[in-house]
Write an enzyme that holds these catalytic residues in place. Structure first.
Site, PDB file in Angstrom:
ATOM      1  N   LYS A 171     -79.915  37.960 -47.191  1.00  0.00           N
ATOM      2  CA  LYS A 171     -79.709  39.400 -47.090  1.00  0.00           C
ATOM      3  C   LYS A 171     -78.599  39.655 -46.079  1.00  0.00           C
ATOM      4  O   LYS A 171     -78.791  39.569 -44.879  1.00  0.00           O
ATOM      5  CB  LYS A 171     -80.981  40.137 -46.660  1.00  0.00           C
ATOM      6  CG  LYS A 171     -80.846  41.629 -47.004  1.00  0.00           C
ATOM      7  CD  LYS A 171     -81.586  42.555 -46.094  1.00  0.00           C
ATOM      8  CE  LYS A 171     -80.945  42.820 -44.781  1.00  0.00           C
ATOM      9  NZ  LYS A 171     -79.646  43.525 -44.812  1.00  0.00           N
ATOM     10  N   GLY A 224     -79.137  38.748 -35.326  1.00  0.00           N
ATOM     11  CA  GLY A 224     -78.987  40.195 -35.185  1.00  0.00           C
ATOM     12  C   GLY A 224     -79.431  40.637 -33.813  1.00  0.00           C
ATOM     13  O   GLY A 224     -79.445  39.855 -32.865  1.00  0.00           O
ATOM     14  N   SER A 225     -79.853  41.885 -33.728  1.00  0.00           N
ATOM     15  CA  SER A 225     -80.177  42.459 -32.423  1.00  0.00           C
ATOM     16  C   SER A 225     -81.534  41.963 -31.917  1.00  0.00           C
ATOM     17  O   SER A 225     -82.414  41.596 -32.702  1.00  0.00           O
ATOM     18  CB  SER A 225     -80.209  43.979 -32.534  1.00  0.00           C
ATOM     19  OG  SER A 225     -81.199  44.354 -33.458  1.00  0.00           O
ATOM     20  N   THR A 226     -81.697  41.998 -30.613  1.00  0.00           N
ATOM     21  CA  THR A 226     -82.954  41.568 -30.002  1.00  0.00           C
ATOM     22  C   THR A 226     -84.113  42.448 -30.472  1.00  0.00           C
ATOM     23  O   THR A 226     -85.204  41.955 -30.758  1.00  0.00           O
ATOM     24  CB  THR A 226     -82.807  41.593 -28.467  1.00  0.00           C
ATOM     25  OG1 THR A 226     -81.867  40.572 -28.119  1.00  0.00           O
ATOM     26  CG2 THR A 226     -84.119  41.332 -27.761  1.00  0.00           C
ATOM     27  N   GLU A 227     -83.847  43.738 -30.593  1.00  0.00           N
ATOM     28  CA  GLU A 227     -84.907  44.670 -30.994  1.00  0.00           C
ATOM     29  C   GLU A 227     -85.475  44.317 -32.378  1.00  0.00           C
ATOM     30  O   GLU A 227     -86.690  44.218 -32.563  1.00  0.00           O
ATOM     31  CB  GLU A 227     -84.279  46.058 -31.030  1.00  0.00           C
ATOM     32  CG  GLU A 227     -85.243  47.180 -31.000  1.00  0.00           C
ATOM     33  CD  GLU A 227     -84.503  48.505 -31.202  1.00  0.00           C
ATOM     34  OE1 GLU A 227     -83.265  48.510 -31.363  1.00  0.00           O
ATOM     35  OE2 GLU A 227     -85.209  49.519 -31.217  1.00  0.00           O
ATOM     36  N   GLY A 229     -85.121  41.430 -33.870  1.00  0.00           N
ATOM     37  CA  GLY A 229     -85.701  40.090 -33.752  1.00  0.00           C
ATOM     38  C   GLY A 229     -87.144  40.143 -33.255  1.00  0.00           C
ATOM     39  O   GLY A 229     -88.023  39.431 -33.747  1.00  0.00           O
ATOM     40  N   GLU A 246     -81.487  34.335 -33.584  1.00  0.00           N
ATOM     41  CA  GLU A 246     -80.227  34.321 -32.818  1.00  0.00           C
ATOM     42  C   GLU A 246     -79.938  35.773 -32.477  1.00  0.00           C
ATOM     43  O   GLU A 246     -79.561  36.545 -33.357  1.00  0.00           O
ATOM     44  CB  GLU A 246     -79.089  33.766 -33.677  1.00  0.00           C
ATOM     45  CG  GLU A 246     -79.289  32.369 -34.177  1.00  0.00           C
ATOM     46  CD  GLU A 246     -79.121  31.323 -33.097  1.00  0.00           C
ATOM     47  OE1 GLU A 246     -78.599  31.647 -32.015  1.00  0.00           O
ATOM     48  OE2 GLU A 246     -79.540  30.182 -33.336  1.00  0.00           O
ATOM     49  N   CYS A 280     -71.548  38.159 -30.464  1.00  0.00           N
ATOM     50  CA  CYS A 280     -72.798  38.020 -29.711  1.00  0.00           C
ATOM     51  C   CYS A 280     -72.569  37.311 -28.383  1.00  0.00           C
ATOM     52  O   CYS A 280     -73.212  37.601 -27.397  1.00  0.00           O
ATOM     53  CB  CYS A 280     -73.815  37.274 -30.543  1.00  0.00           C
ATOM     54  SG  CYS A 280     -73.159  35.753 -31.213  1.00  0.00           S
ATOM     55  N   GLU A 379     -76.199  45.229 -23.920  1.00  0.00           N
ATOM     56  CA  GLU A 379     -75.163  44.742 -24.826  1.00  0.00           C
ATOM     57  C   GLU A 379     -74.469  45.931 -25.479  1.00  0.00           C
ATOM     58  O   GLU A 379     -75.119  46.775 -26.079  1.00  0.00           O
ATOM     59  CB  GLU A 379     -75.798  43.866 -25.908  1.00  0.00           C
ATOM     60  CG  GLU A 379     -74.764  43.292 -26.846  1.00  0.00           C
ATOM     61  CD  GLU A 379     -75.387  42.454 -27.952  1.00  0.00           C
ATOM     62  OE1 GLU A 379     -76.339  42.933 -28.599  1.00  0.00           O
ATOM     63  OE2 GLU A 379     -74.915  41.329 -28.176  1.00  0.00           O
TER      64      GLU A 379
HETATM   65  P1  NAD Z   1     -79.265  44.352 -36.509  1.00  0.00           P
HETATM   66  O1  NAD Z   1     -80.372  43.652 -35.832  1.00  0.00           O
HETATM   67  O2  NAD Z   1     -79.297  45.810 -36.623  1.00  0.00           O
HETATM   68  O3  NAD Z   1     -79.103  43.804 -37.991  1.00  0.00           O
HETATM   69  C1  NAD Z   1     -79.007  42.431 -38.291  1.00  0.00           C
HETATM   70  C2  NAD Z   1     -79.532  42.191 -39.682  1.00  0.00           C
HETATM   71  O4  NAD Z   1     -80.928  42.506 -39.709  1.00  0.00           O
HETATM   72  C3  NAD Z   1     -78.888  43.066 -40.772  1.00  0.00           C
HETATM   73  O5  NAD Z   1     -78.804  42.331 -41.974  1.00  0.00           O
HETATM   74  C4  NAD Z   1     -79.905  44.188 -40.903  1.00  0.00           C
HETATM   75  O6  NAD Z   1     -79.828  44.817 -42.156  1.00  0.00           O
HETATM   76  C5  NAD Z   1     -81.207  43.438 -40.727  1.00  0.00           C
HETATM   77  N1  NAD Z   1     -82.360  44.245 -40.302  1.00  0.00           N
HETATM   78  C6  NAD Z   1     -82.358  45.391 -39.567  1.00  0.00           C
HETATM   79  N2  NAD Z   1     -83.626  45.844 -39.419  1.00  0.00           N
HETATM   80  C7  NAD Z   1     -84.438  44.969 -40.048  1.00  0.00           C
HETATM   81  C8  NAD Z   1     -85.845  44.868 -40.242  1.00  0.00           C
HETATM   82  N3  NAD Z   1     -86.690  45.776 -39.765  1.00  0.00           N
HETATM   83  N4  NAD Z   1     -86.325  43.826 -40.936  1.00  0.00           N
HETATM   84  C9  NAD Z   1     -85.492  42.873 -41.408  1.00  0.00           C
HETATM   85  N5  NAD Z   1     -84.152  42.919 -41.287  1.00  0.00           N
HETATM   86  C10 NAD Z   1     -83.629  43.941 -40.606  1.00  0.00           C
HETATM   87  O7  NAD Z   1     -77.952  43.842 -35.781  1.00  0.00           O
HETATM   88  P2  NAD Z   1     -76.443  44.242 -36.087  1.00  0.00           P
HETATM   89  O8  NAD Z   1     -76.187  45.552 -35.426  1.00  0.00           O
HETATM   90  O9  NAD Z   1     -76.121  44.085 -37.533  1.00  0.00           O
HETATM   91  O10 NAD Z   1     -75.691  43.056 -35.349  1.00  0.00           O
HETATM   92  C11 NAD Z   1     -75.414  43.081 -34.023  1.00  0.00           C
HETATM   93  C12 NAD Z   1     -76.401  42.238 -33.232  1.00  0.00           C
HETATM   94  O11 NAD Z   1     -76.404  40.902 -33.708  1.00  0.00           O
HETATM   95  C13 NAD Z   1     -76.030  42.139 -31.789  1.00  0.00           C
HETATM   96  O12 NAD Z   1     -77.152  42.323 -30.974  1.00  0.00           O
HETATM   97  C14 NAD Z   1     -75.492  40.726 -31.652  1.00  0.00           C
HETATM   98  O13 NAD Z   1     -75.549  40.203 -30.356  1.00  0.00           O
HETATM   99  C15 NAD Z   1     -76.330  39.998 -32.609  1.00  0.00           C
HETATM  100  N6  NAD Z   1     -75.692  38.738 -32.984  1.00  0.00           N
HETATM  101  C16 NAD Z   1     -76.219  37.568 -32.515  1.00  0.00           C
HETATM  102  C17 NAD Z   1     -75.612  36.366 -32.823  1.00  0.00           C
HETATM  103  C18 NAD Z   1     -76.163  35.053 -32.312  1.00  0.00           C
HETATM  104  O14 NAD Z   1     -75.814  34.011 -32.845  1.00  0.00           O
HETATM  105  N7  NAD Z   1     -77.011  35.053 -31.315  1.00  0.00           N
HETATM  106  C19 NAD Z   1     -74.469  36.352 -33.626  1.00  0.00           C
HETATM  107  C20 NAD Z   1     -73.960  37.560 -34.083  1.00  0.00           C
HETATM  108  C21 NAD Z   1     -74.601  38.755 -33.758  1.00  0.00           C
END
Ligand code: NAD
Length: 475
Positions: A171, A224-227, A229, A246, A280, A379
Site C-alpha cells: 500500500k 511512516g510517522s511515529t503516531e 506506527g 521505521e 526521515c 519532526e
Molecule cells: P504517515 O504515517 O502519515 O503515512 C505513512 C503510510 O501509512 C502511508 O502509506 C499512509 O497512507 C499509511 N497510513 C496512515 N494511517 C494509517 C493507518 N491508520 N493504518 C495503516 N496505514 C496508515 O507518514 P507520512 O506523512 O506519509 O510520512 C512521513 C513520516 O514517515 C515521517 O514521520 C518520517 O520520518 C517517516 N519516515 C520514516 C522512515 C524510516 O525509515 N524510519 C523513512 C521515511 C519516512
C-alpha cells in the site's frame, strides 16, 4: 501508465478514483483507483493463494532470485520514466529521483542475490538428536510506505520479502502511488506469479487500516510517522501480527570545533535540505561547538540563501516542491512556532512559488534554538534547520540524545578517538562520521527509541520476513 489496482496480476478498477496533483505546478497529474476494504481483502486473498500455491511455494530459491534479477533489469530499462514520474508526483528534483531509482534497482539486485543464501543452522544440543533450524517465509506481508521516497522505500520491503518467499500487498502512500504501480507492472512483466506482489493505493485510515486488521496478513512492514506506527502496533496485537516499524526522526548533526568546517557546513546543508528535508533521517538539529558557532552559522546561512527553490525538472535545481499543500502548511506552522518561541531566523522562512505555482518553502535556518522549542523537539519533515550550541563533548552527546527519536546522527571531527567514542554514545540506528545521508542496500537502517524497531536493508532485513523453525530428529 497503469492507474488501476494490481491484484493477482490483473488490473482491477475500484468503486472510487481520486486525483493526484503535481506539487510543483499544482496541475492535475493522474486519476488513480482507490482501494477500500473490499479491494484490500481481494489483494490479501490473492497474496494468500499465491503463498499456498505450488507455483510459488515450491519454486526453487534460485529461481525466485532470478525473477528478482529480471525485475531489476526491467526497472533499469524504465529508469528514466520512473524518475520522471517520481519527480512529477513528489516534487523532488529530477537528480534526486534518479538517485532514488538507482538505489531501488540496487536494492532489488541485492536481495535477488540473497534468495538462495538463506540458511538455517545445525545445533550442538545435548542428547541423542540431530537438531537444525529452517528459515521459512513469514507469510503474507502488508507493506505500507510513505510519500517521501515512494519507489525506493517500497523496494526496501518488497525485495527482501519476495526473496524470502513471502507474498506482498503493497500500500503506497495515498499521495504518491505512481511508481509503486509501475513497480507492480514490471513485476508482472518479470514473470512473478499472480498474487506474489499486489499494489493497492488508498488512504491510510481506510485501505491501510484494513490491511493492518486483516486476519490473513502475517506481518506488517511499515515506514511512516511515529503516531501511525503506534496505532499499528496496538491494532496488530489483535491478530498477533509481526510488525516492524521505521518511524520518524529528529536527527542531530554534531559539528565539533576540530572538524573540517567547509566539509561540515556542506554536510549540514545536504543533511537538512536534500529531499526538501522530507527525509526521515534529516539532520534537522545542528549542534555546533561554541568555538566555531558564529563561523558555521554565517556560512550556512549564506549557502541556504543561495539555495532557492526551483523547477524540479531544471538540472540546476537543488530544492524542489514540498509534496502537498497540506505538508507545506505544516512546515510553515513550524516556522511560525520557531519565531514565536524566540529562535532567530537567519535564512528563509517563507513559502515560495516557481513560475507563479507550486508548494515550495525556502531553505530555512533558525539559530539560537533550545530544547523545549517545537522546532527542536518535533519532526518538521521540511527544509527547516534548528541550530543549537554546546560547550564540550559531554554536553554535545547529552543534547544529541535529548530526543524521543533515535534514527540517525552525524559527527564532524578530525579526532578519530572522539569519532568512535561519540558514535558509541549516540542512541541512534545509524551514525555517519564526516559524511551524512548515505545509504546502501548492504547497510541496515532503522531506529532506536520512538524511531521504531526492526531494520530495513542489509542481511538484517531478511529476519523481518522469515520464521525460524527448529527440527529435532531423535537418533
Ligand atoms: P504517515 O504515517 O502519515 O503515512 C505513512 C503510510 O501509512 C502511508 O502509506 C499512509 O497512507 C499509511 N497510513 C496512515 N494511517 C494509517 C493507518 N491508520 N493504518 C495503516 N496505514 C496508515 O507518514 P507520512 O506523512 O506519509 O510520512 C512521513 C513520516 O514517515 C515521517 O514521520 C518520517 O520520518 C517517516 N519516515 C520514516 C522512515 C524510516 O525509515 N524510519 C523513512 C521515511 C519516512
Amino acid at each position: 501508465m497503469k492507474t488501476d489496482l494490481l491484484i493477482g496480476n490483473e488490473w482491477r478498477a475500484a468503486g472510487k478514483r481520486y486525483c493526484l496533483t503535481n506539487p510543483a505546478t499544482e496541475e492535475p497529474l493522474a486519476e488513480v483507483a482507490e482501494a477500500g476494504e473490499a479491494e484490500i481483502d481481494a489483494a490479501v486473498q490473492a497474496a494468500r493463494a499465491c503463498l499456498d500455491s505450488k507455483e510459488w511455494r515450491d519454486l526453487p530459491a534460485r529461481k525466485r532470485g532470478a525473477l528478482l534479477f529480471r525485475l531489476a533489469d526491467l526497472l533499469e530499462q524504465r529508469s528514466k520514466e520512473l524518475a520522471d514520474v517520481e519527480t512529477k508526483n513528489n516534487g523532488k528534483p529530477l537528480f534526486e529521483s534518479k538517485i532514488d531509482v538507482a538505489m531501488a534497482i540496487e536494492t532489488v539486485r541485492y536481495y535477488a542475490g540473497w534468495a538462495d543464501k538463506l540458511t538455517g543452522d545445525t545445533l550442538p544440543v545435548s542428547g541423542n538428536f540431530f537438531t537444525y533450524t529452517l528459515r521459512e517465509p513469514v507469510g503474507v506481508v502488508g507493506a505500507i510506505v510513505p510519500w517521501n521516497f515512494p519507489l525506493n522505500l517500497a523496494t526496501w520491503k518488497v525485495a527482501p520479502a519476495l526473496a524470502a518467499g513471502c507474498t506482498v500487498v503493497l500500500k503506497p502512500a495515498h499521495e504518491t502511488p505512481l511508481t509503486a504501480l509501475l513497480l507492480g507492472e514490471l513485476a508482472v512483466e518479470a514473470g512473478l506469479p499472480a498474487g506474489a506482489l499486489n499494489v493497492v493505493p488508498g488512504p491510510g485510515a481506510t485501505a491501510g487500516a484494513a490491511l493492518v486488521r486483516h486476519p490473513l496478513v502475517d506481518k506488517i512492514a511499515f515506514t511512516g510517522s511515529t503516531e501511525v506506527g503506534q496505532w499499528i502496533m496496538r491494532e496488530a496485537a489483535g491478530t498477533v501480527k509481526r510488525v516492524t516499524l521505521e518511524l520518524g526522526g529528529k536527527s542531530p548533526n554534531i559539528i565539533f570545533a576540530d572538524a573540517d568546517l567547509a566539509a561540515a557546513v556542506r554536510g549540514a546543508q545536504a543533511g537538512i535540505f536534500y529531499g526538501k528535508g522530507e527525509v526521515c533521517a534529516a539532520g534537522s538539529r545542528l549542534l555546533v561547538e561554541r568555538a566555531v558557532h558564529d563561523q558555521v552559522v554565517e556560512q550556512l546561512a549564506e549557502r541556504a540563501k543561495k539555495l532557492t527553490p526551483g523547477d524540479p525538472f531544471d538540472k540546476n535545481t537543488r530544492l524542489g516542491a514540498i509534496v502537498s499543500k497540506r505538508q507545506q502548511d505544516t512546515v510553515l506552522s513550524y516556522i511560525a512556532a520557531g519565531k514565536e518561541e524566540g529562535a532567530r531566523l537567519v535564512a528563509g522562512g517563507n513559502p515560495a512559488k516557481v513560475n507563479g505555482k507550486g508548494f515550495y518553502v525556502e531553505a530555512t535556518v533558525f539559530d539560537g534554538a533550545k530544547p523545549g522549542m517545537k522546532i527542536v523537539d518535533e519532526e518538521i519533515f521540511g527544509p527547516v534547520l534548528s541550530v543549537l550550541t554546546f560547550e564540550n563533548e559531554d554536553e554535545g552527546v547529552r543534547l544529541a540524545n535529548r530526543s524521543m527519536y533515535g534514527l540517525a546522527a552525524g559527527i564532524w571531527t578530525k579526532d578519530i578517538q572522539r569519532a568512535h567514542r561519540v558514535a558509541r554514545a549516540i542512541k541512534a540506528g545509524t551514525v555517519w562520521v564526516n559524511t551524512y545521508n548515505f545509504y546502501d542496500p548492504a547497510a541496515p537502517f532503522g531506529g532506536y527509541k520512538f524511531s521504531g524497531f526492526g531494520r530495513d536493508l542489509g542481511k538484517e532485513a531478511l529476519d523481518n520476513y522469515t520464521e525460524t523453525k527448529t527440527v529435532w530428529i531423535g537418533l
